[in-house]
Enzyme design. Sequence first.
Site, PDB file in Angstrom:
ATOM      1  N   MET A  42       0.798  -1.280  -0.079  1.00 47.77           N
ATOM      2  CA  MET A  42       0.082  -0.044  -0.065  1.00 47.77           C
ATOM      3  C   MET A  42       0.735   1.197   0.114  1.00 47.77           C
ATOM      4  O   MET A  42       0.932   1.987   1.042  1.00 47.77           O
ATOM      5  CB  MET A  42      -1.108  -0.045   1.352  1.00 47.77           C
ATOM      6  CG  MET A  42      -1.862  -1.281   1.239  1.00 47.77           C
ATOM      7  SD  MET A  42      -2.561  -1.505   2.919  1.00 47.77           S
ATOM      8  CE  MET A  42      -1.204  -2.229   3.773  1.00 47.77           C
ATOM      9  N   THR A  45       2.070   1.402   6.056  1.00 41.51           N
ATOM     10  CA  THR A  45       1.320   2.666   5.573  1.00 41.51           C
ATOM     11  C   THR A  45       0.507   3.503   6.993  1.00 41.51           C
ATOM     12  O   THR A  45       0.434   2.762   7.999  1.00 41.51           O
ATOM     13  CB  THR A  45      -0.015   2.166   4.916  1.00 41.51           C
ATOM     14  OG1 THR A  45      -0.931   3.070   4.729  1.00 41.51           O
ATOM     15  CG2 THR A  45      -0.869   0.948   5.651  1.00 41.51           C
ATOM     16  N   THR A 101      -1.917   5.630   6.488  1.00 42.55           N
ATOM     17  CA  THR A 101      -3.373   5.855   6.294  1.00 42.55           C
ATOM     18  C   THR A 101      -4.345   4.698   6.900  1.00 42.55           C
ATOM     19  O   THR A 101      -5.278   4.757   7.730  1.00 42.55           O
ATOM     20  CB  THR A 101      -3.933   6.018   4.972  1.00 42.55           C
ATOM     21  OG1 THR A 101      -3.242   7.274   4.267  1.00 42.55           O
ATOM     22  CG2 THR A 101      -5.268   5.927   4.727  1.00 42.55           C
ATOM     23  N   CYS A 106       2.833   9.595   5.185  1.00 39.89           N
ATOM     24  CA  CYS A 106       2.547   8.806   4.348  1.00 39.89           C
ATOM     25  C   CYS A 106       3.869   8.220   3.849  1.00 39.89           C
ATOM     26  O   CYS A 106       4.611   8.772   3.796  1.00 39.89           O
ATOM     27  CB  CYS A 106       1.816   9.586   3.071  1.00 39.89           C
ATOM     28  SG  CYS A 106       1.590   8.232   1.619  1.00 39.89           S
ATOM     29  N   THR A 107       3.740   6.905   3.958  1.00 38.19           N
ATOM     30  CA  THR A 107       5.026   5.967   3.820  1.00 38.19           C
ATOM     31  C   THR A 107       5.748   6.333   2.205  1.00 38.19           C
ATOM     32  O   THR A 107       6.892   5.865   2.120  1.00 38.19           O
ATOM     33  CB  THR A 107       4.857   4.688   3.978  1.00 38.19           C
ATOM     34  OG1 THR A 107       4.062   3.910   3.164  1.00 38.19           O
ATOM     35  CG2 THR A 107       4.761   4.342   5.506  1.00 38.19           C
TER      36      THR A 107
END
Length: 230
Positions: free
Chosen positions: A10, A83, A85, A196-197
């Site tokens: 993701m 992730t 999110t 966010c990664t």
Amino acid sequence: MRSIGLIGGMSWESSAEYYRLLNGLTRERLGGHHCAPSVMVTVDFAEIEAMQRADDWRGAAERLSEAAVSLERAGADMVVLCTNTMHRVADDIAAAIRIPFVDIMDATAKRIRAAGMRTVGLLGTRFTMEGEFYRARMAEFGIEVLVPHTPDRALVHDVIYDELTRGRIQDSSRQEFKRVVEALAERGAEGVILGCTEIPLLIGPADTRVPLFDTTRLHVEHAVELALAP
């Protein structure tokens, strides 16, 4: 060293960065030819992204909980969700397994507090910037979170989904992110969370005068510490 279970995909670009950092940091700590014992399950981001758009967080929680259980069955001693999110459903995932869930928000908040900061900016998907889960967790540590104004939130979100999660790194977007970081600093942010990664693939400490908190690296560092702990 304990085995680290990774829920990736993701996107796979940031998951690859997790794997690189995980093994690089392990080698730094142990030397020689050491690698980190790990297991990764890769989910289909198209499936997760569709659930995000449909506001189907329950469905996403069930899918990621299944992935976590599969890691536990494969012998992982802890679970790392690659992730930011999807930490919106972290409690559901943690409740589905008997092994520790390594939370990216806790790792980030502890580093912010160690730096003596109380007010930070947050960049991420719109789900992260506009949702309550990230701000609420930071508030537990006494940290106030500022997010970009609406047009800049849209820009950051679109760059993540239209470019970074598709492996596209554009200098024009880097310049825009630097501008957004500077705007947060002008509003009082002492540092900015790269929440966010994928964002660390675009900007880093050399790109701004404002301290940046790379959640990907902080998450991996914390996981390695736990894996090596007595």
